[in-house]
Design an enzyme around this catalytic site. Structure first.
Site, PDB file in Angstrom:
ATOM      1  N   THR A 181      23.260 -11.172  15.978  1.00 25.91           N
ATOM      2  CA  THR A 181      22.441 -12.348  15.658  1.00 25.91           C
ATOM      3  C   THR A 181      22.744 -13.550  16.556  1.00 25.91           C
ATOM      4  O   THR A 181      22.327 -14.666  16.242  1.00 25.91           O
ATOM      5  CB  THR A 181      22.655 -12.784  14.200  1.00 25.91           C
ATOM      6  OG1 THR A 181      24.047 -13.067  14.025  1.00 25.91           O
ATOM      7  CG2 THR A 181      22.216 -11.725  13.218  1.00 25.91           C
ATOM      8  N   LYS A 182      23.466 -13.354  17.638  1.00 25.10           N
ATOM      9  CA  LYS A 182      23.855 -14.510  18.453  1.00 25.10           C
ATOM     10  C   LYS A 182      22.765 -14.887  19.469  1.00 25.10           C
ATOM     11  O   LYS A 182      21.745 -14.216  19.574  1.00 25.10           O
ATOM     12  CB  LYS A 182      25.191 -14.220  19.145  1.00 25.10           C
ATOM     13  CG  LYS A 182      26.334 -14.001  18.138  1.00 25.10           C
ATOM     14  CD  LYS A 182      26.760 -15.289  17.443  1.00 25.10           C
ATOM     15  CE  LYS A 182      27.455 -15.094  16.120  1.00 25.10           C
ATOM     16  NZ  LYS A 182      28.837 -14.703  16.138  1.00 25.10           N
ATOM     17  N   ASN A 183      23.006 -15.948  20.235  1.00 23.47           N
ATOM     18  CA  ASN A 183      21.967 -16.511  21.112  1.00 23.47           C
ATOM     19  C   ASN A 183      21.392 -15.505  22.098  1.00 23.47           C
ATOM     20  O   ASN A 183      20.198 -15.525  22.380  1.00 23.47           O
ATOM     21  CB  ASN A 183      22.520 -17.726  21.864  1.00 23.47           C
ATOM     22  CG  ASN A 183      22.572 -18.941  20.969  1.00 23.47           C
ATOM     23  OD1 ASN A 183      22.103 -18.905  19.839  1.00 23.47           O
ATOM     24  ND2 ASN A 183      23.129 -20.026  21.461  1.00 23.47           N
TER      25      ASN A 183
END
Ligand SMILES: *Cc1c(COP(=O)(O)O)cnc(C)c1O
Length: 377
Positions: A181-183
């Site tokens: 779910t990170k950038n």
């Protein structure tokens, strides 16, 4: 209303094409794709070196190992983060010392750091929470005055700047996460960026069992024996991860612009509402806009959270304060009141959807749902 997912990743045709190209090549482990990603990442940040690793957690742990931090040492960090930030200090055998955060954006409060420093303190781990960078200029001054290292937890912040400084520029090492779910995301993955050559060379060794040659070194050129120079670990990024990340990194500013537009809409809709608040983006800063959290009234969060879900909104909580998690309470005797600002944020925070693929209609629906629930409470 259709359910609005909490998160959707950015993997599309370009990422799939590079992934298939990698699968058709000879190398699956750390090879040309990983090297390419490392070079691209250093160029983006303006740091000298980047090492791809399997996660933020393994990368940050290796950094503490490279700095010889272990039993008897203390490391200062923030209780307003994901538990991994403090866990790696324990894995290294050292003691985490928490320092409370500021009320505006939830980052470690530099005013409180010096009184937590003891002769055993070796390093500070600030977190650039939600994408707003911590005050690196002040942290650097404090660290230099006391001879401490700084490991920047950049799990939320690749694209951010503060006072024209980027992640990795003032810290001794900056560690990133490419968790699902990170950038930018490859399911699991991470990177360490730094400027010190000796530490970089030690980390290359620690990342792969302590071996002085990697698989690609052995593959290119005639076989030469490798030696094991130190007791290392197993944390090397592999080319399948890198293939997913290379195209995403090229588009990171486009993604950022979309997230920024969504955040400005959220902020406009929620500003000045009774009972509702949200973290500030400070003047002179560009937030990486990793996460958008709203801060509800203290005793209302869980009710707010479940009502938002009833409205079909995907939600998360980032984060409940680390020192009040069961293991930390029971092992160290932490109790409510120890770090009141972090606890207050931890009791009020709700993360709402924020990602480039969120549509304008979905943004409007999220806003409508938040306003509706806020009116009901
Ligand atoms: C996600 C996250 C981590 C851990 O990252 P992994 O790659 O899953 O190990 C560490 N710190 C913060 C602030 C995070 O959000």
């Amino acid at each position: 209303m259709q359910k609005i997912e909490f998160y959707k990743h950015n993997i599309g045709d370009e990422e799939k094409a590079l992934l298939f190209k990698t699968l058709d090549s000879i190398f699956l482990t750390t090879g040309p794709m990983t090297r390419q990603f490392e070079a691209d990442f250093s160029a983006y940040l303006g740091t000298r070196f980047t090492l791809g690793v399997t996660s933020w957690t393994t990368g940050a742990f290796l950094v503490l190992k490279a700095w010889d931090i272990g039993p008897g040492d203390e490391v200062i960090t923030t209780p307003m983060s994901f538990c991994a930030t403090a866990n790696i200090i324990l894995h290294a055998g050292a003691k985490p010392v928490f320092v409370d955060v500021d009320e505006d954006c939830g980052n470690i409060n530099p005013d409180l750091i010096e009184r937590a420093i003891t002769p055993r303190t070796k390093a500070i781990i600030p977190v650039h929470l939600y994408g707003q960078m911590a005050d690196m200029k002040r942290l650097r001054k404090i660290a230099d005055r006391h001879g401490l290292k700084i490991l920047e937890d950049c799990a939320h912040c690749i694209e951010g700047t503060r006072d024209s400084i980027k992640p990795g520029q003032l810290g001794d090492a900056a560690v990133f996460s490419f968790y699902a779910t990170k950038n930018i995301a490859s399911g699991e993955g991470g990177a360490i960026s730094l400027n010190d050559q000796a530490t970089h060379e030690k980390l290359l060794c620690l990342r792969l069992h302590g071996m002085d040659k990697t698989a690609i070194d052995r593959y290119t050129g005639l076989y030469r024996h490798w030696d094991m120079a130190m007791l290392g670990f197993k944390a090397n990024m592999f080319d399948i991860q890198a293939a997913l990340l290379i195209p995403q990194l090229k588009k990171i500013e486009t993604y950022w612009q979309r997230k920024q537009d969504i955040c400005l809409k959220y902020e406009k809709a929620f500003r000045g509402l009774a009972g509702l608040d949200f973290p500030k983006v400070l003047a002179g800063s560009k937030s990486a806009r990793h996460i958008f959290t709203i801060w509800t009234p203290r005793l209302r969060r869980d009710e707010f959270l479940s009502k938002l879900q009833t409205e079909g909104i995907g939600v998360a909580v980032n984060f409940r304060a680390i020192h009040l998690l069961k293991y930390y309470r029971e092992t160290f005797g932490f109790k409510p009141g120890d770090f009141p600002i972090a606890e207050s944020i931890g009791d009020r925070t709700i993360t709402i959807p924020l990602y480039p693929r969120l549509t304008d209609q979905e943004v409007d629906d999220v806003i409508a749902a938040v306003l509706k629930v806020n009116r009901q409470l």
